[in-house]
Design a protein around this motif. Structure first.
Motif, PDB file in Angstrom:
ATOM      1  N   ASP B 182       0.804  -1.223   0.000  1.00 19.87           N
ATOM      2  CA  ASP B 182       0.000   0.000   0.000  1.00 19.87           C
ATOM      3  C   ASP B 182       0.835   1.270   0.000  1.00 19.87           C
ATOM      4  O   ASP B 182       0.485   2.243   0.661  1.00 19.87           O
ATOM      5  CB  ASP B 182      -0.949   0.017   1.223  1.00 19.87           C
ATOM      6  CG  ASP B 182      -2.160  -0.863   0.962  1.00 19.87           C
ATOM      7  OD1 ASP B 182      -2.496  -1.031  -0.242  1.00 19.87           O
ATOM      8  OD2 ASP B 182      -2.735  -1.385   1.925  1.00 19.87           O
ATOM      9  N   VAL B 183       1.962   1.237  -0.724  1.00 10.49           N
ATOM     10  CA  VAL B 183       2.771   2.451  -0.822  1.00 10.49           C
ATOM     11  C   VAL B 183       2.117   3.362  -1.868  1.00 10.49           C
ATOM     12  O   VAL B 183       1.770   2.885  -2.950  1.00 10.49           O
ATOM     13  CB  VAL B 183       4.219   2.118  -1.248  1.00 10.49           C
ATOM     14  CG1 VAL B 183       5.083   3.371  -1.264  1.00 10.49           C
ATOM     15  CG2 VAL B 183       4.801   1.056  -0.339  1.00 10.49           C
ATOM     16  N   PRO B 184       1.900   4.640  -1.531  1.00 12.89           N
ATOM     17  CA  PRO B 184       1.312   5.522  -2.535  1.00 12.89           C
ATOM     18  C   PRO B 184       2.235   5.594  -3.756  1.00 12.89           C
ATOM     19  O   PRO B 184       3.431   5.346  -3.640  1.00 12.89           O
ATOM     20  CB  PRO B 184       1.230   6.881  -1.824  1.00 12.89           C
ATOM     21  CG  PRO B 184       2.160   6.785  -0.675  1.00 12.89           C
ATOM     22  CD  PRO B 184       2.214   5.346  -0.278  1.00 12.89           C
ATOM     23  N   HIS B 185       1.708   5.949  -4.921  1.00 18.97           N
ATOM     24  CA  HIS B 185       2.484   6.057  -6.147  1.00 18.97           C
ATOM     25  C   HIS B 185       2.584   4.716  -6.876  1.00 18.97           C
ATOM     26  O   HIS B 185       2.979   4.656  -8.021  1.00 18.97           O
ATOM     27  CB  HIS B 185       3.899   6.590  -5.849  1.00 18.97           C
ATOM     28  CG  HIS B 185       4.603   7.132  -7.065  1.00 18.97           C
ATOM     29  ND1 HIS B 185       4.231   8.293  -7.700  1.00 18.97           N
ATOM     30  CD2 HIS B 185       5.678   6.663  -7.767  1.00 18.97           C
ATOM     31  CE1 HIS B 185       5.035   8.510  -8.727  1.00 18.97           C
ATOM     32  NE2 HIS B 185       5.914   7.536  -8.792  1.00 18.97           N
ATOM     33  N   TYR B 186       2.210   3.596  -6.214  1.00 20.94           N
ATOM     34  CA  TYR B 186       2.286   2.300  -6.873  1.00 20.94           C
ATOM     35  C   TYR B 186       0.910   1.686  -6.993  1.00 20.94           C
ATOM     36  O   TYR B 186       0.496   0.909  -6.134  1.00 20.94           O
ATOM     37  CB  TYR B 186       3.246   1.358  -6.130  1.00 20.94           C
ATOM     38  CG  TYR B 186       4.670   1.857  -6.181  1.00 20.94           C
ATOM     39  CD1 TYR B 186       5.462   1.614  -7.314  1.00 20.94           C
ATOM     40  CD2 TYR B 186       5.215   2.599  -5.131  1.00 20.94           C
ATOM     41  CE1 TYR B 186       6.760   2.108  -7.386  1.00 20.94           C
ATOM     42  CE2 TYR B 186       6.507   3.087  -5.207  1.00 20.94           C
ATOM     43  CZ  TYR B 186       7.277   2.841  -6.330  1.00 20.94           C
ATOM     44  OH  TYR B 186       8.546   3.326  -6.404  1.00 20.94           O
ATOM     45  N   PRO B 187       0.115   2.045  -8.000  1.00 20.64           N
ATOM     46  CA  PRO B 187      -1.241   1.527  -8.141  1.00 20.64           C
ATOM     47  C   PRO B 187      -1.213   0.014  -8.318  1.00 20.64           C
ATOM     48  O   PRO B 187      -0.311  -0.519  -8.948  1.00 20.64           O
ATOM     49  CB  PRO B 187      -1.759   2.207  -9.427  1.00 20.64           C
ATOM     50  CG  PRO B 187      -0.539   2.588 -10.190  1.00 20.64           C
ATOM     51  CD  PRO B 187       0.513   2.861  -9.163  1.00 20.64           C
ATOM     52  N   PRO B 188      -2.186  -0.683  -7.712  1.00 19.84           N
ATOM     53  CA  PRO B 188      -2.184  -2.150  -7.814  1.00 19.84           C
ATOM     54  C   PRO B 188      -2.534  -2.622  -9.234  1.00 19.84           C
ATOM     55  O   PRO B 188      -3.626  -2.353  -9.718  1.00 19.84           O
ATOM     56  CB  PRO B 188      -3.271  -2.571  -6.817  1.00 19.84           C
ATOM     57  CG  PRO B 188      -4.133  -1.375  -6.642  1.00 19.84           C
ATOM     58  CD  PRO B 188      -3.342  -0.161  -6.953  1.00 19.84           C
ATOM     59  N   VAL B 189      -1.567  -3.229  -9.862  1.00 21.02           N
ATOM     60  CA  VAL B 189      -1.842  -3.847 -11.161  1.00 21.02           C
ATOM     61  C   VAL B 189      -1.473  -5.322 -11.140  1.00 21.02           C
ATOM     62  O   VAL B 189      -1.612  -6.023 -12.121  1.00 21.02           O
ATOM     63  CB  VAL B 189      -1.090  -3.134 -12.317  1.00 21.02           C
ATOM     64  CG1 VAL B 189      -1.765  -1.829 -12.688  1.00 21.02           C
ATOM     65  CG2 VAL B 189       0.361  -2.905 -11.968  1.00 21.02           C
ATOM     66  N   GLY B 190      -1.001  -5.801  -9.983  1.00 21.28           N
ATOM     67  CA  GLY B 190      -0.683  -7.226  -9.841  1.00 21.28           C
ATOM     68  C   GLY B 190       0.744  -7.544 -10.217  1.00 21.28           C
ATOM     69  O   GLY B 190       1.442  -6.719 -10.803  1.00 21.28           O
ATOM     70  N   ALA B 191       1.169  -8.764  -9.847  1.00 19.30           N
ATOM     71  CA  ALA B 191       2.512  -9.203 -10.215  1.00 19.30           C
ATOM     72  C   ALA B 191       2.510  -9.625 -11.679  1.00 19.30           C
ATOM     73  O   ALA B 191       1.464  -9.876 -12.256  1.00 19.30           O
ATOM     74  CB  ALA B 191       2.940 -10.358  -9.313  1.00 19.30           C
TER      75      ALA B 191
END
Lengths: 262, 444
Positions: B182-191
């Motif tokens: 949940d670090v901002p700037h890294y939107p979840p798009v998966g591995a």
């Protein structure tokens, strides 16, 4: 006139009679002067006679096309030869030319138009194939039936002008077993004589090119090395001598193969 | 939020753009030292040739396995550029994975997975190519013209590409971990499909260190690409761009055709009385017959030299090279390029083209030797083999014309042949009146 007499009309003779041949046979310098290639010229003329092709030659009015001069960098000399040939050809109104020399073929076909000489030019392999296809030339699977024959691609026929299949079709028409060398068609190895190398000693190296090539031809175990070029004929024949295979492996031009099977 | 990274990024981009522009401009100037070819026409046929030979890699597949491997690098290079576009936009705008919200996470992951697939493909092929060059003893990579810089250049390109792909995968792996924290700037798009296997390597790291690593890999990757782009303009690798124009401007005539010399045609016509001397255009008294230096060649022949990537397929097919003569068609192209670079250096000092050419050196003599030129059988094997339709033969023949017509420095046996042609109209010493004797025995 005996039965063995063949006709070799010249353009001058035909013109005097007001006739025009179907095709001009361009003999070339090797075809006219080289002892071995004179046999090829004779073989081709015999085929033309037997098939009944209405042809003519220039006789003493033919000059070198200029190919060796141009490839050796002597453009003046090339153009002098070319221009005087074009004058002769145009004087006789020549439309179609057949030749047994890929160097003459290439020069007449690709390089004369820029100097004002425009003709339909074909190599004798294509001409022979056409005669076979049209049914005018009948080959009996005789002398070379089932025998292993390999074809050495001439650079000025193959890569230079994209003629790869016609000579092979001619060999297949003999019912011969056509075997290919490793380097064939677009990858065919030069005999070593093109680019005016015929008229000089090779540069220093590890091996002569024709030896490299004949070794490859011998690997196929063919008993006949078929060629379609006077320079290749010399280089391959020398290669055979070098390997002491004379009498065992023969070098023949396509028209000689055909004539032996007619 | 600080704009510093964005400003820094823009500065790097601008600097790279400047260096590339300056270098491309110099290359263009040296190519244009070549003679004009006149209008070339046949646009349709040219486009077809380019699509087939450059875009479709048609001639590469004469060696199917290597052709396929090269195709992987090529496709990887072309397609991964879409990702580079995203990276550049991210850098300028201070965003991260700008395309993700635009495409939706499913499509976006699929795209990145595809890029990773290509990246791994490129990486594997580069390793194989390195081994092929350095472990397998392929003679065409070990010839005399390949000593020192050409070999280093080839290895550097491959190592560069491996490092860039590794940075790309590292960036994605660390990114995937950061998404889960949940670090901002890294939107979840998966591995992603391949980089997920790198996750265990970095999973133990603290978030801050991970962000540093991810940013480091991101910067390393993009700066690496920019540096590589500059490097390419100094390297044999320039073929990635020039393959396209070079195949477009391919010779479309039969390979056996040799360029005509119209100035000589006029002189010959006058000599034969076919042209009135007053009708001939005035001859250029400064004209050189054949090629002594690069300004005697055409711009296309010079572009050929910059398009050559030194693969050596020409040399592997050349009959002279194969039998140990001192001729390698590849070397002819490298020597021509070396002379272009040599003149380019003078141009960079602010000299005019004429001054730059007059630096005491010439293409023939200082770069290309007579022995090379004399060994050629004009068999066209080199032209046929070239995957980007370069013609080493046309340069060889133009230099030969110089040796023969300007220097009259031909072997004595050629001089004898010339003499026979002049006097007997045959290359051998036979009387022209005997030319038809072969028919005598037929007519009896």
């Amino acid at each position: 006139m005996s039965e063995n007499t063949y006709k070799v009309p010249t353009m001058a003779e035909l013109q005097a009679k007001g006739e025009q041949p179907e095709v001009l046979f361009w003999v070339g310098c090797a075809g006219a002067f080289d002892d071995r290639y004179k046999q090829v010229t004779v073989a081709f003329v015999k085929i033309l006679n037997k098939v009944g092709v209405n042809f003519a030659v220039l006789g003493t009015e033919e000059n070198c096309t200029g190919d060796p001069a141009r490839r050796a960098g002597n453009e003046f000399l090339f153009q002098m030869q070319a221009m005087s040939n074009i004058q002769t050809l145009d004087m006789y109104g020549i439309k179609k030319i057949v030749t047994a020399c890929p160097h003459c073929f290439n020069t007449l076909k690709n390089e004369y138009p820029e100097l004002g000489g425009n003709y339909e030019v074909i190599h004798h392999s294509t001409f022979l194939q056409q005669l076979i296809d049209e049914g005018r030339l009948k080959v009996e699977g005789g002398a070379f039936k089932g025998k292993k024959v390999t074809f050495h691609d001439s650079c000025y026929l193959g890569r230079a002008n994209g003629v790869y299949e016609a000579p092979r079709e001619v060999i297949k028409a003999l019912d011969a077993d056509l075997v290919e060398m490793k380097r064939c068609r677009t990858k065919g190895l030069c005999c070593g004589a093109g680019g005016a190398q015929m008229f000089k000693e090779p540069e220093e190296g590890k091996k002569d090119i024709n030896i490299e090539r004949i070794e490859e031809a011998l690997e196929t175990e063919a008993k006949v090395v078929a060629v379609g070029c006077p320079f290749c004929m010399v280089m391959m024949t020398d290669g055979i001598k070098n390997k002491e295979k004379e009498g065992e492996v023969m070098v023949y031009d396509l028209s000689e193969l055909i004539l032996k099977s007619m | 939020m600080s704009y510093l990274p964005q400003i820094l990024f823009l500065a790097c981009l601008a600097a790279a753009g400047f260096f590339i522009y300056r270098r491309v401009n110099l290359i263009k100037r040296t190519i244009l030292i070549g003679k004009d070819t006149g209008p070339m026409g046949q646009k349709g046929e040219r486009l077809k040739t380019m699509l087939l030979v450059a875009f479709g890699q048609g001639k590469m597949f004469s060696k199917p396995l290597v052709g396929l491997m090269h195709f992987i690098i090529y496709a990887g290079f072309l397609i991964i550029n879409i990702e580079v576009l995203e990276i550049i936009l991210d850098g300028i705008l201070g965003e991260h994975r700008l395309f993700a919200p635009l495409l939706g996470s499913t499509l976006y992951s699929a795209l990145i997975n595809f890029f990773e697939f290509l990246a791994v493909g490129v990486l594997v092929v580069c390793v194989v190519f390195l081994a092929r060059r350095n472990v397998l003893n392929l003679s065409r990579f070990k010839r005399w013209e390949m000593k020192k810089w050409p070999t280093l250049d080839a290895n550097l390109i491959l190592v560069f590409e491996i490092i860039l792909m590794a940075a790309f995968l590292t960036m994605n792996a660390t990114d995937s971990i950061l998404q889960t924290r949940d670090v901002p700037h890294y939107p979840p798009v998966g591995a992603f499909v391949f980089s997920q296997f790198l996750i265990p390597l970095f999973d133990g790291m603290g978030t801050e260190a991970l962000v540093a690593l991810e940013r480091g890999a991101w910067w390393f990757h993009i700066l690496g690409i920019l540096a590589f782009a500059i490097y390419v303009t100094y390297s044999k690798h320039l073929h990635i761009a020039l393959a396209f124009p070079n195949t477009y401007f391919s010779n479309l005539k039969p390979k056996g055709h040799m360029e005509n010399m119209p100035t000589i045609t006029n002189e010959v016509k006058i000599a034969l009385g076919l042209m009135n001397p007053n009708d001939a255009p005035p001859a250029d008294t400064n004209m050189t017959f054949g090629a002594k230096d690069i300004n005697d060649l055409t711009w296309k022949q010079l572009m050929d030299a910059y398009s050559c990537t030194e693969c050596g397929r020409c040399t592997a097919q050349c009959p002279a090279s194969q039998t140990g003569k001192h001729l390698s068609p590849r070397a002819i192209m490298m020597e021509t390029r070396d002379r272009l670079e040599d003149v380019g250096k003078e141009l960079q000092k602010g000299k005019s083209v004429e001054e730059a050419l007059n630096n005491g050196k010439t293409l023939f003599g200082d770069f290309i030797t007579k022995e090379e030129i004399m060994a050629c059988t004009t068999c066209n094997a080199c032209v046929e083999a070239c995957p980007v339709n370069i013609s080493p033969l046309s340069i060889i023949l133009d230099v030969r014309r110089f040796i023969t017509m300007e220097q009259a420095d031909t072997p004595s046996s050629w001089n004898a042949m010339f003499g026979n042609l002049e006097n007997n109209m045959a290359p051998w010493k036979f009387s022209p009146s005997d030319r038809f004797n072969w028919a005598d025995k037929l007519k009896d």
